[in-house]
Design a protein around this motif. Structure first.
Motif, PDB file in Angstrom:
ATOM      1  N   LEU A  82      28.481  47.684  42.870  1.00  0.00           N
ATOM      2  CA  LEU A  82      27.979  46.337  43.138  1.00  0.00           C
ATOM      3  C   LEU A  82      28.267  45.397  41.973  1.00  0.00           C
ATOM      4  O   LEU A  82      28.473  44.192  42.170  1.00  0.00           O
ATOM      5  CB  LEU A  82      26.470  46.387  43.414  1.00  0.00           C
ATOM      6  CG  LEU A  82      25.812  45.090  43.869  1.00  0.00           C
ATOM      7  CD1 LEU A  82      26.409  44.596  45.180  1.00  0.00           C
ATOM      8  CD2 LEU A  82      24.310  45.275  44.009  1.00  0.00           C
ATOM      9  N   ASN A  83      28.301  45.931  40.769  1.00  0.00           N
ATOM     10  CA  ASN A  83      28.577  45.120  39.576  1.00  0.00           C
ATOM     11  C   ASN A  83      30.068  44.973  39.295  1.00  0.00           C
ATOM     12  O   ASN A  83      30.453  44.397  38.275  1.00  0.00           O
ATOM     13  CB  ASN A  83      27.872  45.725  38.359  1.00  0.00           C
ATOM     14  CG  ASN A  83      26.355  45.581  38.454  1.00  0.00           C
ATOM     15  OD1 ASN A  83      25.848  44.631  39.049  1.00  0.00           O
ATOM     16  ND2 ASN A  83      25.636  46.536  37.873  1.00  0.00           N
ATOM     17  N   GLY A  84      30.894  45.523  40.180  1.00  0.00           N
ATOM     18  CA  GLY A  84      32.332  45.311  40.055  1.00  0.00           C
ATOM     19  C   GLY A  84      33.074  46.314  39.208  1.00  0.00           C
ATOM     20  O   GLY A  84      34.264  46.113  38.911  1.00  0.00           O
ATOM     21  N   LYS A  85      32.457  47.410  38.814  1.00  0.00           N
ATOM     22  CA  LYS A  85      33.122  48.362  37.923  1.00  0.00           C
ATOM     23  C   LYS A  85      34.218  49.176  38.623  1.00  0.00           C
ATOM     24  O   LYS A  85      34.999  49.838  37.961  1.00  0.00           O
ATOM     25  CB  LYS A  85      32.086  49.299  37.308  1.00  0.00           C
ATOM     26  CG  LYS A  85      31.153  48.588  36.339  1.00  0.00           C
ATOM     27  CD  LYS A  85      30.229  49.547  35.613  1.00  0.00           C
ATOM     28  CE  LYS A  85      29.340  48.807  34.625  1.00  0.00           C
ATOM     29  NZ  LYS A  85      28.425  49.728  33.906  1.00  0.00           N
ATOM     30  N   GLU A  86      34.251  49.127  39.966  1.00  0.00           N
ATOM     31  CA  GLU A  86      35.327  49.815  40.686  1.00  0.00           C
ATOM     32  C   GLU A  86      36.209  48.824  41.432  1.00  0.00           C
ATOM     33  O   GLU A  86      36.893  49.184  42.395  1.00  0.00           O
ATOM     34  CB  GLU A  86      34.749  50.856  41.657  1.00  0.00           C
ATOM     35  CG  GLU A  86      34.078  52.024  40.961  1.00  0.00           C
ATOM     36  CD  GLU A  86      33.838  53.202  41.886  1.00  0.00           C
ATOM     37  OE1 GLU A  86      34.551  53.334  42.908  1.00  0.00           O
ATOM     38  OE2 GLU A  86      32.934  53.993  41.595  1.00  0.00           O
ATOM     39  N   GLY A  87      36.179  47.601  40.979  1.00  0.00           N
ATOM     40  CA  GLY A  87      37.082  46.607  41.531  1.00  0.00           C
ATOM     41  C   GLY A  87      36.404  45.635  42.481  1.00  0.00           C
ATOM     42  O   GLY A  87      35.333  45.895  43.030  1.00  0.00           O
ATOM     43  N   GLU A  88      37.074  44.508  42.666  1.00  0.00           N
ATOM     44  CA  GLU A  88      36.517  43.421  43.474  1.00  0.00           C
ATOM     45  C   GLU A  88      36.398  43.807  44.947  1.00  0.00           C
ATOM     46  O   GLU A  88      35.454  43.409  45.625  1.00  0.00           O
ATOM     47  CB  GLU A  88      37.408  42.193  43.325  1.00  0.00           C
ATOM     48  CG  GLU A  88      36.875  40.954  44.029  1.00  0.00           C
ATOM     49  CD  GLU A  88      37.758  39.744  43.794  1.00  0.00           C
ATOM     50  OE1 GLU A  88      37.601  38.755  44.541  1.00  0.00           O
ATOM     51  OE2 GLU A  88      38.615  39.789  42.892  1.00  0.00           O
ATOM     52  N   PHE A  89      37.369  44.604  45.446  1.00  0.00           N
ATOM     53  CA  PHE A  89      37.361  44.958  46.854  1.00  0.00           C
ATOM     54  C   PHE A  89      36.117  45.777  47.197  1.00  0.00           C
ATOM     55  O   PHE A  89      35.364  45.443  48.110  1.00  0.00           O
ATOM     56  CB  PHE A  89      38.623  45.745  47.201  1.00  0.00           C
ATOM     57  CG  PHE A  89      38.728  46.124  48.651  1.00  0.00           C
ATOM     58  CD1 PHE A  89      39.041  45.189  49.624  1.00  0.00           C
ATOM     59  CD2 PHE A  89      38.502  47.428  49.055  1.00  0.00           C
ATOM     60  CE1 PHE A  89      39.144  45.534  50.958  1.00  0.00           C
ATOM     61  CE2 PHE A  89      38.591  47.792  50.393  1.00  0.00           C
ATOM     62  CZ  PHE A  89      38.916  46.844  51.348  1.00  0.00           C
ATOM     63  N   LYS A  90      35.876  46.842  46.474  1.00  0.00           N
ATOM     64  CA  LYS A  90      34.703  47.673  46.737  1.00  0.00           C
ATOM     65  C   LYS A  90      33.411  46.922  46.437  1.00  0.00           C
ATOM     66  O   LYS A  90      32.390  47.134  47.096  1.00  0.00           O
ATOM     67  CB  LYS A  90      34.761  48.960  45.927  1.00  0.00           C
ATOM     68  CG  LYS A  90      35.759  49.978  46.449  1.00  0.00           C
ATOM     69  CD  LYS A  90      35.585  51.322  45.754  1.00  0.00           C
ATOM     70  CE  LYS A  90      36.516  52.365  46.347  1.00  0.00           C
ATOM     71  NZ  LYS A  90      36.330  53.691  45.697  1.00  0.00           N
ATOM     72  N   GLN A  91      33.446  46.056  45.452  1.00  0.00           N
ATOM     73  CA  GLN A  91      32.261  45.243  45.144  1.00  0.00           C
ATOM     74  C   GLN A  91      31.860  44.394  46.346  1.00  0.00           C
ATOM     75  O   GLN A  91      30.674  44.306  46.698  1.00  0.00           O
ATOM     76  CB  GLN A  91      32.549  44.333  43.949  1.00  0.00           C
ATOM     77  CG  GLN A  91      31.355  43.476  43.530  1.00  0.00           C
ATOM     78  CD  GLN A  91      31.713  42.518  42.401  1.00  0.00           C
ATOM     79  OE1 GLN A  91      32.858  42.080  42.272  1.00  0.00           O
ATOM     80  NE2 GLN A  91      30.720  42.198  41.570  1.00  0.00           N
TER      81      GLN A  91
END
Length: 420
Positions: free
Chosen positions: A11-20
């Motif tokens: 949710l905080n974007g640590k695995e990229g914008e797409f998954k976020q």
């Protein structure tokens, strides 16, 4: 919502914008539905994609646009058993884009190594995807959600394309509604007080129930074990007239051995009787015409079973469908090819009928503005809106009879059908 450390990181974007973005969608949805947490899901049926050449094609600019989106989606969908219902992808229907054969092959090649199974059907439970009791799922297709919750004891809320693809990629879904034990208890009772035999009679019951239940969970009493064809009509009709997610049938469905199993400690006071009068009135409400010529007979909504194809083949043996009638039957590819091996398809085609796979006729422009006879409550309900056709509900036997005679004589569903 209470998220795990891994979920918070996404949710905080640590695995990229797409998954976020996908996690934000699931969190917002879960928050709106008052879910307390996410739970793992192991079985996902994402929603259909529609292609140029269909009534719903305005959503998309081209096959290439769709293909780009599918490739992006399927490259992530390896965590769970995702089966994709991709409708109107049939390469056989007239008037569709000539690129479709290459498009279909490209999609298959792209999804094969990435964990998706393409069913191209609204009924994956017939051939390739049968969720187990208690299995957490994230399915689209309204009747299929009711079917797996009610008849199989699996667990899935009603999903759209967005939530189902997000669940397939992230492997989680918000826990609310029928995902919870307490969310699966019935809260109104429907008492059957007439004989129900033909699948369209069970469909009429479902249509009646959907109007009474809306978003609630009905409990059916007075029922008995039914065929899968009847169950298909029951579930799809409930989803057409209401927003039902599941039902119980006392003594029949797996979570309703007794009435108490179905409702818990508090027996609902709201009750409705479904008797002969209600049956006849419901069927009549799904007949827009009587004693007229028909030019389209539509069978196979939801996609039909091998058994039903065999029965239709028997009815058409040695007969000819009238030249002015489109006679179309819809099923899954695997079922049709099995039926072809057994000789059923040859009989239907020699009679002048067509057996299509991977699609639904109510997406096709060439079938607009017809006088349609169907054995599907769902299509009798939706035809006027999807293909601007008048429709009448009848038994499968009477649909076949009308296709041969090119005229529809109004027969009650429970009357004996004359020999063809």
């Amino acid at each position: 919502m209470k998220l795990t450390k891994e979920q918070e990181d996404i949710l905080n974007g640590k695995e990229g914008e797409f998954k976020q973005g996908l996690m934000r969608l699931l969190v917002d949805w879960g928050t709106a539905m008052k879910a307390e947490r996410m739970v793992p899901v192991t079985n996902v049926q994402p929603n259909n994609l529609n292609i140029p050449g269909s009534n719903l094609a305005d959503t998309y600019k081209s096959l290439d646009d769709i293909m780009a989106g599918v490739l992006d989606q399927c490259s992530y969908c390896a965590k769970v058993k995702a089966t994709t219902h991709i409708s109107t992808c049939n390469i056989e229907l007239p008037g569709l884009d000539s690129k479709i054969p290459a498009y279909a092959k490209k999609m298959i090649d792209a999804t094969r190594p990435n964990g998706l199974v393409l069913t191209w059907s609204c009924t994956p439970y017939l051939i390739s995807n049968v969720p187990m009791p208690g299995e957490r799922c994230c399915w689209t297709e309204s009747h299929a959600v009711i079917f797996i919750n009610s008849m199989l004891g699996a667990r899935s809320t009603r999903n759209g394309a967005e939530s189902s693809y997000a669940a397939a990629i992230l492997g989680i879904a918000p826990e609310f509604g029928v995902m919870l034990d307490e969310g699966r208890k019935g809260n109104l009772i429907i008492d059957i007080q007439t004989e129900l035999e033909d699948p369209i009679e069970w469909g009429a019951l479902g249509y009646f129930i959907g109007k009474k239940a809306d978003l609630r969970i009905p409990v059916i009493t007075g029922g008995h074990p039914i065929s899968i064809e009847a169950a298909q009509q029951l579930c799809s009709a409930m989803a057409s007239s209401g927003g039902v997610t599941m039902f119980h049938m006392v003594g029949v469905t797996p979570e309703a051995r007794t009435l108490k199993d179905a409702v818990g400690d508090v027996i609902p006071e709201e009750r409705y009787v479904f008797g002969k009068k209600e049956l006849e009135e419901t069927i009549e409400s799904l007949r827009e015409f009587h004693d007229e010529k028909v030019d389209f007979v539509y069978l196979g909504c939801p996609h039909t079973t091998l058994y039903k194809i065999a029965k239709i083949s028997q009815m058409l043996e040695g007969k000819k469908i009238h030249k002015d009638v489109y006679f179309e039957l819809y099923t899954q590819y695997g079922i049709r090819e099995n039926a072809r091996r057994l000789g059923y398809i040859d009989v239907i085609e020699k009679a002048g009928g067509k057996v299509y796979v991977d699609t639904c006729s109510c997406n096709m422009d060439y079938l607009n503005n017809r006088t349609m006879l169907t054995d599907s409550v769902k299509q009798a309900h939706y035809a006027r809106g999807t293909i601007n056709s008048r429709a009448a509900l009848e038994t499968t036997e009477n649909c076949v009879k009308a296709a041969i005679a090119v005229s529809y004589t109004h027969l009650r569903a429970h009357e004996t059908v004359l020999d063809l």
